[in-house]
Write an enzyme that holds these catalytic residues in place. Structure first.
Site, PDB file in Angstrom:
ATOM      1  N   LEU A 108       0.912  -1.264   0.093  1.00 22.59           N
ATOM      2  CA  LEU A 108       0.067  -0.056   0.246  1.00 22.59           C
ATOM      3  C   LEU A 108       0.902   1.217  -0.046  1.00 22.59           C
ATOM      4  O   LEU A 108       1.866   1.314   0.636  1.00 22.59           O
ATOM      5  CB  LEU A 108      -1.063   0.182   1.048  1.00 22.59           C
ATOM      6  N   ASP A 109       0.527   2.339  -0.619  1.00 20.01           N
ATOM      7  CA  ASP A 109       1.281   3.429  -0.911  1.00 20.01           C
ATOM      8  C   ASP A 109       0.677   4.775  -0.108  1.00 20.01           C
ATOM      9  O   ASP A 109       1.201   5.841  -0.309  1.00 20.01           O
ATOM     10  CB  ASP A 109       1.366   3.962  -2.481  1.00 20.01           C
ATOM     11  N   LYS A 110      -0.287   4.284   0.945  1.00 21.06           N
ATOM     12  CA  LYS A 110      -1.083   5.526   1.768  1.00 21.06           C
ATOM     13  C   LYS A 110      -1.107   4.914   3.231  1.00 21.06           C
ATOM     14  O   LYS A 110      -1.611   4.003   3.432  1.00 21.06           O
ATOM     15  CB  LYS A 110      -2.410   5.648   1.182  1.00 21.06           C
ATOM     16  N   THR A 111      -0.227   5.452   3.930  1.00 22.43           N
ATOM     17  CA  THR A 111      -0.138   5.101   5.444  1.00 22.43           C
ATOM     18  C   THR A 111      -1.399   5.427   6.146  1.00 22.43           C
ATOM     19  O   THR A 111      -1.917   4.788   7.033  1.00 22.43           O
ATOM     20  CB  THR A 111       0.969   5.821   6.057  1.00 22.43           C
TER      21      THR A 111
END
Length: 420
Positions: free
Chosen positions: A341-344
């Site tokens: 995933l690229d969004k925390t």
């Protein structure tokens, strides 16, 4: 700015909650659930006297009623399918149960009926919860909005009557009634229902807002830019509704072979009954062999193990804010070994909290003193990070001083780690 722009109200949010509750399906209202419960109750009523070898009149009527309660609906469905020259698993299940009763295995037949009725009830519950999840998403958008007329007057109208070009007023605490662009005002808007971002986003003139998002402490004038039927939330609802109607590859495969398999199984059962009987075998052993084959070879379990779990998974995901695009996607999730995933922000609780307090070297402050002073400075603020600092001080039992008159000592630095 007029006073009308700063008058807070929480009524729309409460109304949205009321609509959601009103739309929720009660499990007891589902016919499949009522029949399954009745079949189970009758089965449990007949089971003790049957196991204790009591007279037949003590257990035969409850067993017969259990057969009727749990089997009439799938049996009727199977007969209607037979009228259309198709043979489905519902009719096979009923025939297998009746065949078990015919060879004296009344308990086994009744248990098969109860299991099948229970699985049908679970599928109905899963389907209803999926529909509730879809309606719950739709209820995020308010039922009414405050539209501003050309002379500056306000009128409350249903959101479906809004048109592109209308100007609406969104007061603090209200949900935005339509997709549009801010004309005037400044506020922070919680867009978690649309974008998944855990923190509110600042909105000013020229920024885009979405229907169903929650306005913060400021008032906004918004120009409607999309028809209510074409809002982002409406399109999300349509996607979730379509997802609940899609079929996974496993189910498509089973439906493809179900008809041929059912016909083949019925033919094999008739052959197992007719051929030995024609060769001189006795009726009871021949019937017992044929009915045993029908019960064991019935594909009920395979059919029941496909769509109900997928529907349940889609409904459960929707209740937790996860929108599943289709049953195909849900089935593929079961084969995933790793996820990137690229969004925390999508992996956090959306509620920041202080995890560490680290005074700068030479400040002369302890962690507790620094946190107390930081909480005093942040106390008047409504920003989520400020709230996290104040809550951390209170959780540690610190007295938060008033911010008025507080002067920070020269050279005092603050470094805090905040997790979302």
């Amino acid at each position: 700015m007029s006073s009308a722009l700063t008058r807070p109200t929480a009524a729309p949010a409460a109304a949205a909650r009321d609509v959601t509750v009103r739309h929720r399906t009660r499990i007891s209202d589902l016919a499949e659930v009522r029949w399954a419960v009745a079949a189970l109750a009758l089965f449990l009523l007949a089971l003790p006297p049957y196991l204790l070898d009591a007279p037949a009149w003590t257990w035969a009527p409850p067993f017969a009623l259990a057969y009727a309660a749990g089997g009439w609906e799938p049996g009727w469905s199977g007969l209607k399918a037979l009228r259309d020259r198709t043979l489905d698993v519902d009719l096979l299940m009923v025939l297998a149960a009746l065949g078990a009763a015919a060879i004296g295995q009344v308990l086994d037949g009744a248990l098969l009926i109860v299991i099948f009725a229970a699985s049908g009830a679970l599928e109905a519950v899963a389907t209803a919860r999926t529909a509730d999840s879809v309606r719950g998403l739709l209820d995020l958008a308010p039922a009414t909005a405050t539209r501003l007329t050309g002379d500056g007057a306000e009128e409350t109208v249903p959101t479906e009557r809004l048109r592109v070009g209308d100007t609406v007023l969104v007061r603090p605490g209200e949900r935005v009634g339509a997709d549009g662009r801010v004309l005037d005002g400044a506020s922070e808007v919680d867009q978690a229902t649309i974008t998944g971002e855990p923190l509110p986003v600042d909105k000013r003139a020229g920024d885009e807002v979405f229907a169903g998002t929650l306005n913060g402490t400021g008032a906004l004038r918004v120009r409607v830019e999309r028809d209510p039927s074409d809002t982002v939330i409406a399109r999300i609802v349509a996607m979730v509704a379509e997802a609940s109607e899609t079929k996974a590859p496993t189910q498509l495969f089973i439906e493809k072979v179900e008809q041929r398999y059912s016909v083949g199984m019925v033919a094999a059962t008739l052959a197992l009954f007719a051929v030995p009987l024609a060769l001189g075998d006795d009726l009871r052993s021949t019937l017992l062999r044929a009915m045993t084959f029908m019960i064991v070879a019935s594909p009920c379990a395979v059919v029941l193990a496909t769509m109900p779990p997928l529907l349940s998974a889609i409904a459960n995901a929707g209740r937790h804010g996860v929108l599943v695009k289709s049953a195909v996607v849900m089935e593929r999730l079961g084969r995933i070994d790793a996820v990137a995933l690229d969004k925390t922000g999508t992996l956090t609780e959306g509620a920041p909290k202080v995890t560490d307090v680290r005074p700068l070297p030479g400040s002369g402050l302890t962690e507790r003193e620094l946190l107390r002073l930081a909480a005093a400075a942040e106390h008047p603020s409504e920003h989520p990070l400020a709230r996290a600092v104040v809550d951390a001080a209170r959780d540690r039992g610190l007295r938060v001083p008033a911010a008025d008159g507080f002067d920070s000592a020269p050279g005092v630095g603050v470094r805090a780690t905040v997790e979302g």
